[in-house]
Write an enzyme that holds these catalytic residues in place. Structure first.
Site, PDB file in Angstrom:
ATOM      1  N   HIS A 164     -24.405  18.712 -12.271  1.00 25.09           N
ATOM      2  CA  HIS A 164     -24.841  18.222 -10.939  1.00 25.09           C
ATOM      3  C   HIS A 164     -23.889  16.647 -11.322  1.00 25.09           C
ATOM      4  O   HIS A 164     -24.331  15.611 -10.609  1.00 25.09           O
ATOM      5  CB  HIS A 164     -26.184  17.470 -10.945  1.00 25.09           C
ATOM      6  CG  HIS A 164     -27.112  18.834 -10.893  1.00 25.09           C
ATOM      7  ND1 HIS A 164     -27.397  19.604  -9.857  1.00 25.09           N
ATOM      8  CD2 HIS A 164     -27.649  19.604 -11.992  1.00 25.09           C
ATOM      9  CE1 HIS A 164     -28.173  20.648 -10.031  1.00 25.09           C
ATOM     10  NE2 HIS A 164     -28.266  20.462 -11.649  1.00 25.09           N
ATOM     11  N   SER A 285       0.954   1.737  -5.433  1.00 25.83           N
ATOM     12  CA  SER A 285       0.447   1.199  -4.047  1.00 25.83           C
ATOM     13  C   SER A 285       1.435   0.250  -3.429  1.00 25.83           C
ATOM     14  O   SER A 285       2.029  -0.624  -4.378  1.00 25.83           O
ATOM     15  CB  SER A 285      -0.952   0.835  -4.169  1.00 25.83           C
ATOM     16  OG  SER A 285      -1.009   0.007  -2.905  1.00 25.83           O
ATOM     17  N   LYS A 291      -2.633  -0.791  -8.543  1.00 23.02           N
ATOM     18  CA  LYS A 291      -3.025   0.642  -8.493  1.00 23.02           C
ATOM     19  C   LYS A 291      -2.206   1.572  -9.224  1.00 23.02           C
ATOM     20  O   LYS A 291      -0.925   1.284  -9.538  1.00 23.02           O
ATOM     21  CB  LYS A 291      -2.785   0.945  -7.156  1.00 23.02           C
ATOM     22  CG  LYS A 291      -3.974   0.488  -6.030  1.00 23.02           C
ATOM     23  CD  LYS A 291      -5.450   0.892  -6.602  1.00 23.02           C
ATOM     24  CE  LYS A 291      -5.581   2.214  -6.315  1.00 23.02           C
ATOM     25  NZ  LYS A 291      -5.869   2.631  -4.716  1.00 23.02           N
ATOM     26  N   GLU A 298      -4.000  14.865  -7.397  1.00 19.47           N
ATOM     27  CA  GLU A 298      -4.488  14.935  -6.106  1.00 19.47           C
ATOM     28  C   GLU A 298      -3.842  16.167  -4.910  1.00 19.47           C
ATOM     29  O   GLU A 298      -4.236  16.906  -4.431  1.00 19.47           O
ATOM     30  CB  GLU A 298      -4.382  13.686  -5.499  1.00 19.47           C
ATOM     31  CG  GLU A 298      -5.310  12.742  -5.896  1.00 19.47           C
ATOM     32  CD  GLU A 298      -5.058  11.178  -5.346  1.00 19.47           C
ATOM     33  OE1 GLU A 298      -5.297  10.868  -4.329  1.00 19.47           O
ATOM     34  OE2 GLU A 298      -4.185  10.358  -6.273  1.00 19.47           O
TER      35      GLU A 298
END
Ligand code: ARG
Length: 470
Positions: A164, A285, A291, A298
């Protein structure tokens, strides 16, 4: 790809038509923009077919010689980008046959004897999947060996395991890597079963009823290195189950990779901080200078969507089609090709991403001391001393509540406090609470204990060694 601009050319399939196809018919019919990639398989299939025609006395040796030479020449020209494809010739089959005939005359016109494009495409796609599957299988094996190497290198790194997404029990990082490796090995099995389904020759079924010649289908199949022939001419040209098997394999592989990538994204976040992906596979970024985004992970995760799309699209396209060949079937190719490309690229991305990954074992260790990760070990301790497990579970639950309410440090609870909850707490309890050594207390086969992990690594190496590629 070189293209001729001859719209409104005469129809290639002969005398039946007085007029050329309309522009929209041609644009909808043409598949050459994408099925040109089947040229190698189409030529291989044609050569095997021509050899069979020669063997059965339908072609002469001279005709076969001209066909083979002509086809090899065309193959070379396509490879080198010198071949001109024509949209009015619709597909790869007719583009090749038309040019062959232009060059060698009647021998070229005889190649299509005892064959239809319906059995020809059913063969080409099978051969294509077999070829691509060999490369994909290599990449899966490579990724699995990267995971086994990571497991070996970091065998002593311990981190929380989750259920979980809540800290559950301490595990070795290697157990986590190997969990993904085993899933990938199952994907390999699924791929092999798609290959088996693709390893029978439909060639010789003709349009759908069989052909009016005493052909030798088994000979053609042997020439192509296939395992046998399809048993029913109608099924031969209708069946795309082998393509479904492949896109299903691809969808499940994508699913597995996306779960793994999701973890890489989480673990490389400041909140987890378990890993650092290399500069080579992360991006910055345009506005936030600090970043380092895990874009590759992804993208692999995102590409799984297309793999599902291809599966659903193929299933939907096939649904309700009457036997036998229907032109709808032409829509299978782009879905299959996209799954092939996506899977190959995603595997390449994973193989690029993982070896350069750095582990932050301190962050992993700190996380072990969250959420009472050794509570189960404590309950088992009591159970071993004769407390029924359900009772032990309740006692430790009470202890956890006590820690939450009082702010006491669960991992350093004094023995008197523990004994207040059960008189069975005693010797060795300090060690039982230690999350860093918890994996070693796992005694079952396949567990996260070092010895069990070593066995898994050996087993995986044996599997990879047994299927070693060049
Ligand atoms: N390009 C076609 C396909 O991909 C080949 C078979 C064409 N057959 C036909 N009867 N039009 O399905």
């Amino acid at each position: 790809m070189k293209k001729k601009t001859d719209t409104k050319a005469k129809k290639p399939w002969g005398g039946r038509f007085a007029e050329a196809s309309s522009d929209v018919t041609e644009r909808m019919s043409a598949s050459i923009q994408y099925d040109a990639r089947l040229y190698r398989q189409d030529i291989r299939g044609s050569i095997a077919h021509a050899r069979m025609l020669k063997k059965t006395g339908i072609l002469t040796a001279v005709e076969l010689g001209a066909i083979e030479k002509g086809l090899r020449e065309i193959e070379r020209e396509i490879e080198e980008g010198r071949f001109e494809f024509s949209a009015s010739l619709e597909d790869i089959h007719m583009n090749i046959e038309a040019v062959l005939t232009e060059r060698i005359g009647d021998a070229g016109r005889k190649l299509h004897t005892a064959r239809s494009r319906n059995d020809q495409i059913a063969l080409d796609l099978r051969l294509y999947l077999r070829d691509e599957a060999a490369e994909i299988d290599k990449r899966i094996a490579m990724l699995v060996s990267v995971l086994a190497a990571l497991a070996e290198t970091h065998i002593d790194a311990v981190m929380p395991g989750y259920t979980h997404l809540q800290v559950a029990q301490p595990v070795r990082f290697s157990q986590h890597m190997l969990a993904h490796a085993w899933a990938l090995l199952r994907d390999r099995t699924r791929l092999q079963s798609a290959v088996r389904a693709s390893s029978v020759s439909p060639l010789g079924a003709g349009a759908m009823a069989g052909v009016n010649y005493p052909t030798d289908r088994a000979f053609t199949a042997r020439e192509l290195g296939l395992e046998g022939i399809t048993p029913n001419s109608m099924d031969s040209v209708s069946d795309r189950d082998f393509a479904l098997d492949f896109v299903y394999f691809a969808a499940v592989l994508g699913l597995h990779l996306s779960r793994f990538c999701e973890e890489l994204v989480l673990w490389s976040s400041a909140e987890f901080g378990f890993i650092r992906l290399s500069d080579e596979v992360t991006t910055g970024s345009s506005i936030m200078p600090q970043k380092r985004n895990p874009d590759l992970a992804e993208l692999v995760r995102g590409k799984t969507g297309r793999l599902y799309g291809n599966l659903v699209s193929l299933l939907t396209m096939l649904k309700g089609l009457p036997l036998t060949y229907n032109r709808d079937l032409q829509e299978d190719k782009e879905r299959v090709f996209d799954s092939v490309d996506t899977v190959k690229l995603s595997l390449e991305g994973m193989i690029a991403m993982l070896p350069g990954m750095k582990l932050n074992t301190e962050a992993m260790k700190a996380a072990l001391y969250r959420n009472f990760s050794t509570a189960t070990d404590l309950a088992d301790y009591l159970a071993r001393r004769g407390v029924p497990f359900r009772k032990a579970h309740e006692i430790v639950g009470g202890l956890v509540r006590h820690c939450e309410e009082s702010g006491a440090d669960f991992f350093n609870l004094p023995l008197e406090t523990l004994r207040g909850f059960s008189e069975h707490f005693g010797d060795g309890i300090r060690e039982i609470l230690n999350p860093e050594t918890s994996p070693e207390r796992k005694l079952s086969a396949g567990s996260t204990a070092r010895g069990e992990i070593e066995k898994q690594i050996e087993a995986i190496k044996a599997i990879l060694g047994g299927s070693a590629h060049d």
